[in-house]
Write a protein that holds these residues in place. Structure first.
Motif, mmCIF file in Angstrom:
data_model
loop_
_atom_site.group_PDB
_atom_site.id
_atom_site.type_symbol
_atom_site.label_atom_id
_atom_site.label_comp_id
_atom_site.label_asym_id
_atom_site.label_seq_id
_atom_site.Cartn_x
_atom_site.Cartn_y
_atom_site.Cartn_z
ATOM 1 N N ASP A 23 -10.521 -3.446 -4.226
ATOM 2 C CA ASP A 23 -11.536 -2.811 -3.368
ATOM 3 C C ASP A 23 -12.938 -2.942 -3.918
ATOM 4 O O ASP A 23 -13.887 -2.387 -3.359
ATOM 5 C CB ASP A 23 -11.178 -1.338 -3.137
ATOM 6 N N ILE A 83 -6.558 -1.904 -2.005
ATOM 7 C CA ILE A 83 -6.366 -1.605 -0.588
ATOM 8 C C ILE A 83 -5.083 -2.293 -0.156
ATOM 9 O O ILE A 83 -4.890 -3.490 -0.408
ATOM 10 C CB ILE A 83 -7.553 -2.095 0.261
ATOM 11 N N THR A 141 -17.100 1.330 3.359
ATOM 12 C CA THR A 141 -16.580 1.586 2.019
ATOM 13 C C THR A 141 -15.070 1.400 1.965
ATOM 14 O O THR A 141 -14.383 1.436 2.991
ATOM 15 C CB THR A 141 -16.924 3.006 1.560
ATOM 16 N N GLU A 148 -14.033 -1.661 -6.578
ATOM 17 C CA GLU A 148 -14.404 -0.476 -7.363
ATOM 18 C C GLU A 148 -13.312 -0.122 -8.372
ATOM 19 O O GLU A 148 -13.239 0.996 -8.865
ATOM 20 C CB GLU A 148 -14.636 0.708 -6.416
ATOM 21 N N ASP A 203 -13.022 3.532 0.740
ATOM 22 C CA ASP A 203 -12.403 4.797 1.147
ATOM 23 C C ASP A 203 -12.345 4.929 2.663
ATOM 24 O O ASP A 203 -11.398 5.508 3.212
ATOM 25 C CB ASP A 203 -13.177 5.982 0.545
ATOM 26 N N GLU A 247 -4.156 6.338 4.799
ATOM 27 C CA GLU A 247 -3.942 7.499 3.927
ATOM 28 C C GLU A 247 -4.891 8.607 4.361
ATOM 29 O O GLU A 247 -5.841 8.948 3.658
ATOM 30 C CB GLU A 247 -4.188 7.129 2.463
ATOM 31 N N LEU A 264 -17.130 8.255 5.737
ATOM 32 C CA LEU A 264 -15.836 7.564 5.802
ATOM 33 C C LEU A 264 -15.570 6.957 7.173
ATOM 34 O O LEU A 264 -14.458 6.518 7.453
ATOM 35 C CB LEU A 264 -14.703 8.531 5.442
ATOM 36 N N ARG A 297 -9.323 2.893 3.500
ATOM 37 C CA ARG A 297 -8.072 3.495 3.017
ATOM 38 C C ARG A 297 -7.681 4.720 3.830
ATOM 39 O O ARG A 297 -6.485 4.980 4.021
ATOM 40 C CB ARG A 297 -8.209 3.877 1.535
ATOM 41 N N LYS A 298 -8.675 5.440 4.333
ATOM 42 C CA LYS A 298 -8.346 6.659 5.074
ATOM 43 C C LYS A 298 -7.625 6.368 6.384
ATOM 44 O O LYS A 298 -7.005 7.231 6.980
ATOM 45 C CB LYS A 298 -9.607 7.492 5.325
#
Length: 877
Positions: free
Chosen positions: A750, A756, A865, A752, A867, A874, A829, A870-871
């Motif tokens: 990702d 992912i 991003t 960072e 995140d 998840e 997000l 990913r959200k």
């Protein structure tokens, strides 16, 4: 100790592995013969011709391997055979006869003799020690690539270092980590077990390794999934030590009580599918049995009355209605229930549908030659009063009965492979295929079509001389054939010599012309292109056409004249090409055509129609009946019965299929296909008179028809019921497991320091799309196939996925937000952000009360991003 095996004798395999290590990996010798075979030079050829020259066609593993190794030396081909031997040594789900046949087949390409009765070819040495699973067989070429790379790396080391490495259980697995695909190849585990059986387990499947570790360590599946192969080795070693101490014995095996019950928690259901030969002729039974024995993919579609069947469940097929009765096959359910046209032709003609599942068969048994579970045996299983002779197909097997049934099946002896009879084998004619590939966009329909096309392609170098000549004359007219014959005869010859020339004779065979018609055909061809001022040819000048290249002398010899070398130079080159022959020619012979249907596409384009033509000299307009693409490919297939041909139809549901096919709707049925004799006479099948020419026409048996359709544009429902009955429908659904990611496991970095999961991302998106719209409007895996980093993922989401969702939801951005999980997320997000503006903000103070204007904006690519992505899968992370 890990070398203990209660199910098979490990020692023959381990002795062979020791011989391989000493004579081949350390001594550069041969495993099956004599002389230097395992050398760096020979391995380098396998790297060059096999590893670095992948063949993604639809041919079998061995067909492709033989073609790839054509430039290799005999010694390198022997090495390939010996590598295949080692590759097949451990798996027990491939029989000794098949192993022996495969290795000897590859060895035969070297033209070197071999002792087929030597001990290494005996059944005891080839029974294997554990199942490699269907995955090992389906990815055999990947396993072969891995083995070649391992050997290439080993032989690069000097002999002392190599010897030390092969005997070191700590260093060897670390060294293997530098080999590509080391984490996903089953041969990695086989290799370590064979060389160091005291240290490494006889557990070759990745899912089994993970399940054992989860059961004994208490770790979560997500934690175990991220362990490296070497870390799993260490965990399995610790588990064994603990269990040996607990059970007070070293004779423990993970596939035997008491360890088996600890980790093998099968929470999938088992189902009983019925087959009554009195009502359904399972024509693919023998082919599927042979495919399973060979380790190839064997999938069958089966009627299922229960909607609760799920992918991964176990399927047993019960033969009933006719003796011998009993369970004859076992496999895994490949997908959930789906609707298709009824298997009964009468019901299908009435438009009646039925529910099916696809079953990937792992064991198929012929009651005539194999041991199977008879209905009498089944009825003895009474633990929970299971009905073993149901009237419906798709009955759930109760839990305790299923456990007993699995136990009985696992103890059945291996399937018997009948030895091939000596002497010539009867030639079998493969039945024609009528297949429609359908599914949402991005599920690989185009890729599958291209893959299938390669089945109908052949390198010119593989053609026999007579096939080479026929291929070069396929699209040559009669007068051009006469021209080429004259060129080859030195520019001058009588008709009697022209008609016996190989060019003219081959052309006659292609068009099924008999000998008594050849002279008239030749005369007509020569006269049609005779120079206008000829003094010896009395044909009407108006019947002659350019180019004018023929004339005849007073002795009856025809010769080339005028500017024939300039106007017909291409045929001079063609004659030279024919003379050179197929050897060294890089051309690919394509025996297929591709067409795309659309709303204005018609019978005249596909079969035959009237088309205008303007004469180049007189400018006169005429109308001729010309064949369409389908008739042309049918004519090619009819003239060449030794090869298979195919037509590929893209976007089949965008055209009026019944209208395009016309009277051919009946002829495309497999049992109506035409078979022709050497003289062109119809021997079996059907012909009809075509609408324009009135000539008899049949669809040859050696022509396959493939079509593709995108269900996001239109479902299969509008297709004519009669057409649907004549085609097999193969659904291609999104398959997250095909997404490789950066390292083949579906993950990408990702940027960072995290990861992912592309597979879970696609699954989450499709789960929501299917809920909001329909399963036909899901997102295919191919959108993510080339994504290797987060930059690539951002681009795919913004430029491909979001536009697709806009089309699905008719620009309802609130639904797209729901798919991305943006409705409940904070702005940081979100991928789709929602803003609103009042009328006063836009126009200033107004007396009129206007509603707020809602706007949606896609976050710029570079600002999405990890995140935020990913959200999606998840949401609670």
């Amino acid at each position: 100790m890990s070398r203990f095996n209660p199910h098979a004798d490990n020692e023959p395999v381990l002795r062979t592995a020791e011989l391989w290590r000493d004579d081949c990996l350390l001594g550069n010798g041969s495993l099956l013969d004599k002389g230097p075979i395992w050398t760096r030079e020979n391995v380098a050829q396998l790297v060059r011709y096999f590893v670095e020259n992948p063949d993604e066609g639809d041919s079998s593993f061995f067909e492709k391997l033989e073609l790839q190794l054509e430039p290799a030396s005999p010694e390198a081909r022997c090495l390939a055979a010996e590598m295949l031997y080692m590759l097949l040594l451990c798996p027990s789900n491939i029989g000794p006869e098949k192993k022996r046949e495969n290795v000897l087949n590859v060895w035969s390409w070297s033209q070197r003799p071999i002792d087929e009765n030597q001990p290494l070819f005996q059944d005891d040495n080839l029974r294997g020690v554990g199942s490699g699973g269907t995955g090992f067989n389906n990815h055999r070429w990947r396993e072969m690539v891995y083995l070649i790379r391992v050997v290439d790396g080993l032989l690069a080391l000097d002999e002392p270092e190599r010897r030390a490495l092969l005997n070191d259980p700590e260093r060897l697995p670390r060294w293997l980590e530098d080999i590509p695909e080391n984490e996903t190849r089953q041969f990695r585990h086989m290799l370590l077990f064979m060389l160091l059986p005291e240290e490494f387990e006889r557990v070759f499947g990745g899912s089994d390794r993970k399940a054992i570790i989860v059961a004994y360590t208490g770790k979560k599946k997500s934690q175990v999934r991220h362990l490296s192969a070497r870390e799993m080795d260490e965990a399995l070693r610790e588990i064994r030590a603990e269990q040996e101490e607990k059970e007070n014995t070293v004779e423990l095996d993970f596939y035997e009580t008491p360890l088996w019950e600890d980790w093998h928690r099968d929470d999938t259901a088992s189902w009983l599918f019925s087959w009554d030969p009195k009502h359904y002729d399972w024509t693919e039974f023998n082919r599927l049995r042979e495919a399973v024995i060979a380790g190839d993919e064997a999938i069958t579609s089966w009627i299922c009355t229960n909607g609760n069947v799920s992918p991964g469940d176990t399927a047993f097929i019960l033969r009933t209605g006719k003796d011998p009765k009993g369970i004859v096959a076992r496999g895994n359910v490949a997908n959930g229930p789906y609707e298709g046209l009824h298997w009964d032709p009468d019901k299908a003609d009435a438009g009646e549908m039925a529910q099916y599942v696809d079953i990937q068969l792992t064991d198929v048994r012929d009651p005539a030659v194999d041991t199977f579970i008879s209905l009498t045996d089944l009825k003895r299983v009474t633990v929970d009063n299971q009905n073993w002779n149901p009237q419906e197909s798709g009955i759930e097997i109760k839990q305790r009965s299923a456990k007993v049934l699995h136990g009985i099946w696992d103890k059945l002896p291996p399937v018997v492979e009948p030895r091939k009879k000596s002497g010539p084998q009867p030639q079998t004619v493969e039945p024609p295929r009528n297949v429609v590939l359908y599914g949402p966009p991005g599920t690989g329909k185009t890729y599958e079509m291209r893959r299938l096309q390669e089945r109908y392609e052949e390198k010119a170098t593989r053609l026999k001389p007579e096939e080479w000549l026929a291929d070069n004359l396929q699209d040559v007219t009669w007068w051009q054939t006469a021209l080429m014959a004259l060129i080859d005869l030195g520019g001058k010859a009588p008709v009697s010599e022209i008609i016996i020339h190989p060019y003219f004779q081959t052309k006659a065979k292609l068009h099924n012309r008999n000998e008594r018609n050849l002279r008239a055909t030749c005369w007509a061809s020569l006269h049609s292109h005779t120079v206008p001022d000829s003094e010896t040819v009395n044909t009407e000048a108006s019947s002659r056409r350019a180019p004018y290249v023929f004339d005849k002398d007073s002795e009856g010899n025809w010769f080339l004249t005028n500017d024939w070398q300039d106007s017909c130079s291409e045929f001079v080159d063609k004659v030279e090409e024919i003379k050179k022959g197929p050897s060294g020619n890089e051309r690919t012979i394509k025996r297929h055509e591709t067409v795309t249907f659309h709303q204005s596409y018609g019978y005249e384009d596909f079969v035959e129609g009237i088309r205008p033509h303007v004469d180049a000299d007189s400018q006169a307009l005429s109308y001729d009946i010309e064949p369409g693409v389908f008739k042309k490919i049918c004519d090619r297939a009819r003239r060449d019965p030794a090869h298979r041909y195919a037509i590929f139809i893209d976007e089949v549901n965008r055209g009026n299929v019944a209208k395009i096919l016309g009277e051919l709707i009946t002829l495309i049925e497999p049992d109506k296909r035409a078979v022709y004799g050497e003289e062109g006479q119809l021997r079996s099948g059907m012909e009809v008179a075509l609408a324009y020419s009135g000539k008899p026409f049949g669809v040859p048996r050696n022509l396959d028809i493939y079509a593709a359709m995108n269900t996001a544009d239109r479902s299969i429902a509008p297709l004519d019921a009669a057409l649907r009955r004549r085609f097999q429908f193969r659904e291609l659904i999104p398959d997250p497991q095909k997404i490789a990611g950066e390292k083949g496991d579906g993950y990408i970095p990702d940027g960072e320091g995290g990861l992912i999961n592309l597979r879970e991302l696609l699954s989450a998106i499709n789960q929501r799309v299917e809920y909001l719209v329909h399963r036909d409007q899901t997102i295919g895996h191919s959108f993510f196939m080339n994504v290797r980093n987060i930059q690539g993922l951002r681009a795919v989401l913004v430029r491909e996925i979001i536009p697709q969702l806009q089309e699905y939801f008719y620009n309802d951005w609130s639904r797209i937000q729901m798919v991305f999980g943006d409705t409940a997320a904070n702005d940081d997000l979100k991928i789709i952000r929602r803003t609103s503006r009042s009328a006063n903000e836009v126009f200033g103070q107004l007396d009129e009360d206007l509603p707020e204007a809602v706007q949606y904006r896609i976050v710029p690519e570079e600002e999405i991003t990890a995140d935020a992505i990913r959200k999606i899968y998840e949401p609670d992370a």
